[in-house]
Every structure is written in structure tokens, then in C-alpha cells.
Scaffold this motif. Structure first.
Motif, PDB file in Angstrom:
ATOM      1  N   ALA A  79       0.834  -1.212   0.000  1.00  0.00           N
ATOM      2  CA  ALA A  79       0.000   0.000   0.000  1.00  0.00           C
ATOM      3  C   ALA A  79       0.863   1.254   0.000  1.00  0.00           C
ATOM      4  CB  ALA A  79      -0.926  -0.014   1.215  1.00  0.00           C
ATOM      5  N   GLU A  80       1.974   1.226   0.738  1.00  0.00           N
ATOM      6  CA  GLU A  80       2.880   2.380   0.754  1.00  0.00           C
ATOM      7  C   GLU A  80       3.499   2.605  -0.623  1.00  0.00           C
ATOM      8  OE1 GLU A  80       4.505   2.699   5.328  1.00  0.00           O
ATOM      9  OE2 GLU A  80       5.489   1.257   3.999  1.00  0.00           O
ATOM     10  N   VAL A  81       3.862   1.534  -1.310  1.00  0.00           N
ATOM     11  CA  VAL A  81       4.392   1.666  -2.668  1.00  0.00           C
ATOM     12  C   VAL A  81       3.399   2.392  -3.556  1.00  0.00           C
ATOM     13  CG1 VAL A  81       4.946   0.367  -4.755  1.00  0.00           C
ATOM     14  CG2 VAL A  81       5.995  -0.286  -2.576  1.00  0.00           C
ATOM     15  N   ARG A  82       2.153   1.943  -3.548  1.00  0.00           N
ATOM     16  CA  ARG A  82       1.147   2.590  -4.387  1.00  0.00           C
ATOM     17  C   ARG A  82       0.959   4.049  -3.992  1.00  0.00           C
ATOM     18  NH1 ARG A  82      -1.036  -2.728  -3.862  1.00  0.00           N
ATOM     19  NH2 ARG A  82      -2.210  -2.131  -1.999  1.00  0.00           N
ATOM     20  N   SER A  83       1.017   4.345  -2.705  1.00  0.00           N
ATOM     21  CA  SER A  83       0.820   5.708  -2.220  1.00  0.00           C
ATOM     22  C   SER A  83       1.935   6.635  -2.676  1.00  0.00           C
ATOM     23  CB  SER A  83       0.734   5.706  -0.682  1.00  0.00           C
ATOM     24  OG  SER A  83       0.708   7.026  -0.173  1.00  0.00           O
ATOM     25  N   VAL A  84       3.186   6.201  -2.539  1.00  0.00           N
ATOM     26  CA  VAL A  84       4.289   7.109  -2.882  1.00  0.00           C
ATOM     27  C   VAL A  84       4.389   7.303  -4.393  1.00  0.00           C
ATOM     28  CG1 VAL A  84       5.519   6.547  -0.757  1.00  0.00           C
ATOM     29  CG2 VAL A  84       6.127   5.328  -2.870  1.00  0.00           C
ATOM     30  N   ILE A  85       4.056   6.267  -5.172  1.00  0.00           N
ATOM     31  CA  ILE A  85       4.029   6.446  -6.629  1.00  0.00           C
ATOM     32  C   ILE A  85       2.939   7.437  -7.008  1.00  0.00           C
ATOM     33  CG2 ILE A  85       3.561   5.310  -8.823  1.00  0.00           C
ATOM     34  CD1 ILE A  85       6.334   4.690  -7.768  1.00  0.00           C
ATOM     35  N   ALA A  86       1.773   7.326  -6.385  1.00  0.00           N
ATOM     36  CA  ALA A  86       0.684   8.268  -6.659  1.00  0.00           C
ATOM     37  C   ALA A  86       1.048   9.690  -6.239  1.00  0.00           C
ATOM     38  CB  ALA A  86      -0.585   7.822  -5.936  1.00  0.00           C
ATOM     39  N   SER A  87       1.973   9.823  -5.287  1.00  0.00           N
ATOM     40  CA  SER A  87       2.380  11.142  -4.791  1.00  0.00           C
ATOM     41  C   SER A  87       3.512  11.755  -5.596  1.00  0.00           C
ATOM     42  CB  SER A  87       2.797  11.024  -3.317  1.00  0.00           C
ATOM     43  OG  SER A  87       1.710  10.592  -2.525  1.00  0.00           O
ATOM     44  N   GLY A  88       3.977  11.073  -6.635  1.00  0.00           N
ATOM     45  CA  GLY A  88       4.949  11.668  -7.534  1.00  0.00           C
ATOM     46  C   GLY A  88       6.319  11.026  -7.556  1.00  0.00           C
ATOM     47  N   ALA A  89       6.510   9.918  -6.853  1.00  0.00           N
ATOM     48  CA  ALA A  89       7.808   9.248  -6.886  1.00  0.00           C
ATOM     49  C   ALA A  89       8.110   8.727  -8.284  1.00  0.00           C
ATOM     50  CB  ALA A  89       7.834   8.099  -5.883  1.00  0.00           C
ATOM     51  N   ALA A  90       9.370   8.834  -8.679  1.00  0.00           N
ATOM     52  CA  ALA A  90       9.810   8.261  -9.952  1.00  0.00           C
ATOM     53  C   ALA A  90      10.101   6.776  -9.811  1.00  0.00           C
ATOM     54  CB  ALA A  90      11.058   8.981 -10.449  1.00  0.00           C
ATOM     55  N   GLY A  91      10.251   6.320  -8.587  1.00  0.00           N
ATOM     56  CA  GLY A  91      10.533   4.919  -8.342  1.00  0.00           C
ATOM     57  C   GLY A  91      10.524   4.621  -6.862  1.00  0.00           C
ATOM     58  N   VAL A  92      10.683   3.350  -6.545  1.00  0.00           N
ATOM     59  CA  VAL A  92      10.680   2.925  -5.145  1.00  0.00           C
ATOM     60  C   VAL A  92      11.922   2.077  -4.878  1.00  0.00           C
ATOM     61  CG1 VAL A  92       8.188   3.033  -4.772  1.00  0.00           C
ATOM     62  CG2 VAL A  92       9.212   0.932  -5.724  1.00  0.00           C
ATOM     63  N   VAL A  93      12.289   2.042  -3.605  1.00  0.00           N
ATOM     64  CA  VAL A  93      13.445   1.296  -3.132  1.00  0.00           C
ATOM     65  C   VAL A  93      12.913   0.282  -2.130  1.00  0.00           C
ATOM     66  CG1 VAL A  93      15.745   1.483  -2.104  1.00  0.00           C
ATOM     67  CG2 VAL A  93      14.818   3.389  -3.451  1.00  0.00           C
ATOM     68  N   ILE A  94      13.005  -0.994  -2.457  1.00  0.00           N
ATOM     69  CA  ILE A  94      12.297  -2.033  -1.720  1.00  0.00           C
ATOM     70  C   ILE A  94      13.229  -3.206  -1.424  1.00  0.00           C
ATOM     71  CG2 ILE A  94      10.055  -1.435  -2.738  1.00  0.00           C
ATOM     72  CD1 ILE A  94      10.519  -3.940  -4.611  1.00  0.00           C
ATOM     73  N   GLY A  95      12.717  -4.156  -0.653  1.00  0.00           N
ATOM     74  CA  GLY A  95      13.467  -5.385  -0.437  1.00  0.00           C
ATOM     75  C   GLY A  95      12.877  -6.219   0.675  1.00  0.00           C
ATOM     76  N   ALA A  96      13.180  -7.511   0.648  1.00  0.00           N
ATOM     77  CA  ALA A  96      12.740  -8.441   1.692  1.00  0.00           C
ATOM     78  C   ALA A  96      13.580  -9.701   1.577  1.00  0.00           C
ATOM     79  CB  ALA A  96      11.254  -8.774   1.543  1.00  0.00           C
ATOM     80  N   LEU A  97      13.862 -10.298   2.724  1.00  0.00           N
ATOM     81  CA  LEU A  97      14.643 -11.531   2.777  1.00  0.00           C
ATOM     82  C   LEU A  97      13.844 -12.631   3.442  1.00  0.00           C
ATOM     83  CD1 LEU A  97      18.114 -10.175   4.004  1.00  0.00           C
ATOM     84  CD2 LEU A  97      17.434 -10.677   1.644  1.00  0.00           C
ATOM     85  N   ASN A  98      14.203 -13.865   3.113  1.00  0.00           N
ATOM     86  CA  ASN A  98      13.728 -15.012   3.873  1.00  0.00           C
ATOM     87  C   ASN A  98      14.614 -15.210   5.105  1.00  0.00           C
ATOM     88  OD1 ASN A  98      11.639 -15.865   1.976  1.00  0.00           O
ATOM     89  ND2 ASN A  98      13.340 -16.438   0.621  1.00  0.00           N
ATOM     90  N   ALA A  99      14.140 -16.035   6.013  1.00  0.00           N
ATOM     91  CA  ALA A  99      14.879 -16.248   7.254  1.00  0.00           C
ATOM     92  C   ALA A  99      16.244 -16.896   7.027  1.00  0.00           C
ATOM     93  CB  ALA A  99      14.056 -17.101   8.212  1.00  0.00           C
TER      94      ALA A  99
END
Length: 251
Positions: A79-99
Motif C-alpha cells: 500500500a505504501e508503494v502505491r501511495s508514494v508512486i501516486a504522490s509523484g515518486a519516480a521509483g521505489v526502493v524495496i526489499g525483503a529476505l527469507n529467514a
């Protein structure tokens, strides 16, 4: 001719974005709580920084700490990704790991898809979760198939200079992905990093803001153990300008 490496500056405010733009940065990464490694900024802050004119890559990280996220956290970050893109971001910086330290491929794919759902071109960067992964090179090798734009990395080391060999191996393992050196980057490190094959250099270019006392100081959470430490970071225009010159000197 090889493209000139890009300069990305981590900022936390419109003032930081202005300092970056006025001193030669190509884009900014926006977060809040830089002191904690950065967390997702508000939609209003994204809008204000985007208005400064540089492309804004927004860190989406719902909390400090490790990068192993449960289902509720992933729902929130999508949801945050969609929000910041809608607010004008040119891109997002993301990530997740397994245990086990491997890349959480379904989670990263889901967050990337959330960014692309806006229906306009967006960039997707894997953040420094890669540096806490069991094998940064193997992790980087997965990114072309996920369609990611770049990866921010210190090569799994405390600083990018110390991780130079791994950064070079990551660049070789991820064709088409912009391997961006970040983490303790000093101006003197830039020539070696560029020689290692990075497409971008990332600096926080930060300095502690002078504290503006508002009365008696008491410790409040992670703010520090003294009034002098209980400040926030701001962007140093001089560091940005010197980094720009260092990159231009290599052209």
C-alpha cells in the motif's frame, strides 16, 4: 562511450532535495529516520520533494531492523508503494529476505508489481537488504529476471570500499541492472568504485543539524545520550558538489 555514473543523494526533506539539485545530483532517494537506516516517508513529504524537480526514489520500509517481513508488513508496504508512486515518486526502493538469508522473491515481485500498477514507467531498486543476504552476488543475479532497475549495495561489507570485489562480481552477475555503490562512500573511493563497474554512486552527504533548544533536554527513545547528539541529519551541499566533481573528473 560509457555512460557517466549517476549521483544519487539520500535526503529527508525538500531542503535536502534542493541542495542535491543545486549541486549536481542526478536524483535523490527520500526517506525519513535516516538515523535508523531510513523508513517510508509520508505522502505529503513525497509530494514536496518531488516538487523540487529531481527524480525521487522513495524508500519503502515499514520499520527499522531486519528485512524479514511478515504478511501484515508486506500488505502495508504494498500500500505504501502505491501511495508514494501516486504522490509523484519516480521509483521505489524495496526489499525483503527469507529467514535463511535468501531473497524473498515473491515479496519483491509483489512490491515491484505494486509500483508498476500505476500504469506509468517507474524504477524499482533493491535496497541494502542485499548486504544482509547470505550471498549478495547470487541475490544480484536474480534481479534481471525480476525486472528491477538497480541495486544499492556496499558489497555485503561495512562500507562500499571494503566490499569492492563483491560489488564488481555483482555487476558482472546482473547484466542490465544498475549496481549502485552505497554505504560509507567517501569521495576518495569514487574512482575505484567506478572502475569496479558501478553505474551509480549513492551518498547520504549528511551532517548533523545544529540543535535548537526548546527547554530542558531529556532523552527520548533513539535520539541519543546527550543534547548534542539529539539532532537530525541534513544534506551538506559541499559534499554533494565535491562528489559531482569527482564523478565528472572521471568522464
Amino acid at each position: 562511450m560509457t555512460a557517466r555514473p549517476a549521483l544519487e543523494i539520500a535526503v529527508t526533506s525538500p531542503a535536502g532535495a534542493r541542495a542535491a539539485r543545486e549541486n549536481g545530483a542526478d536524483r535523490v532517494e527520500l526517506c525519513t529516520a535516516l538515523e535508523l537506516g531510513g523508513v517510508t516517508p509520508s505522502a505529503a513529504l513525497v509530494e514536496a520533494v518531488a516538487a523540487e524537480g529531481l527524480p525521487v526514489q522513495v524508500l519503502v520500509r515499514c520499520r527499522p531492523g531486519d528485512f524479514v517481513h511478515d504478511a501484515e508488513e508486506l500488505d502495508l508496504m504494498a500500500a505504501e508503494v502505491r501511495s508514494v508512486i501516486a504522490s509523484g515518486a519516480a521509483g521505489v526502493v524495496i526489499g525483503a529476505l527469507n529467514a535463511d538469508g535468501t531473497l524473498d522473491v515473491p515479496a519483491v515481485a509483489r512490491l515491484a508489481e505494486a509500483a508498476r500498477s500505476a500504469g506509468r514507467p517507474v524504477e524499482v531498486t533493491l535496497h541494502r537488504a542485499v548486504d544482509q543476504s547470505a550471498d549478495p552476488v547470487a541475490t544480484a543475479a536474480l534481479l534481471p529476471s525480476l525486472g528491477l532497475t538497480r541495486v544499492l549495495t556496499s558489497g555485503g561489507a561495512p562500507s562500499a570500499a571494503e566490499g569492492l570485489a563483491t560489488i564488481a562480481a555483482m555487476a558482472a552477475a546482473a547484466p542490465g541492472v544498475d549496481v549502485m555503490a552505497g554505504g560509507g562512500v567517501r569521495l576518495g573511493d569514487i574512482p575505484a568504485l567506478v572502475s569496479a563497474g558501478v553505474g551509480s554512486v549513492h551518498l547520504s552527504a549528511k551532517v548533523r543539524a545544529p540543535r535548537r533548544p526548546g527547554g530542558t533536554w531529556v532523552p527520548m527513545g533513539a535520539g541519543g545520550t546527550s543534547a548534542e547528539q539529539d539532532t537530525h541529519f541534513v544534506t551538506d551541499p559541499g559534499v554533494v558538489a565535491r562528489a559531482r566533481r569527482a564523478l565528472d573528473d572521471l568522464a
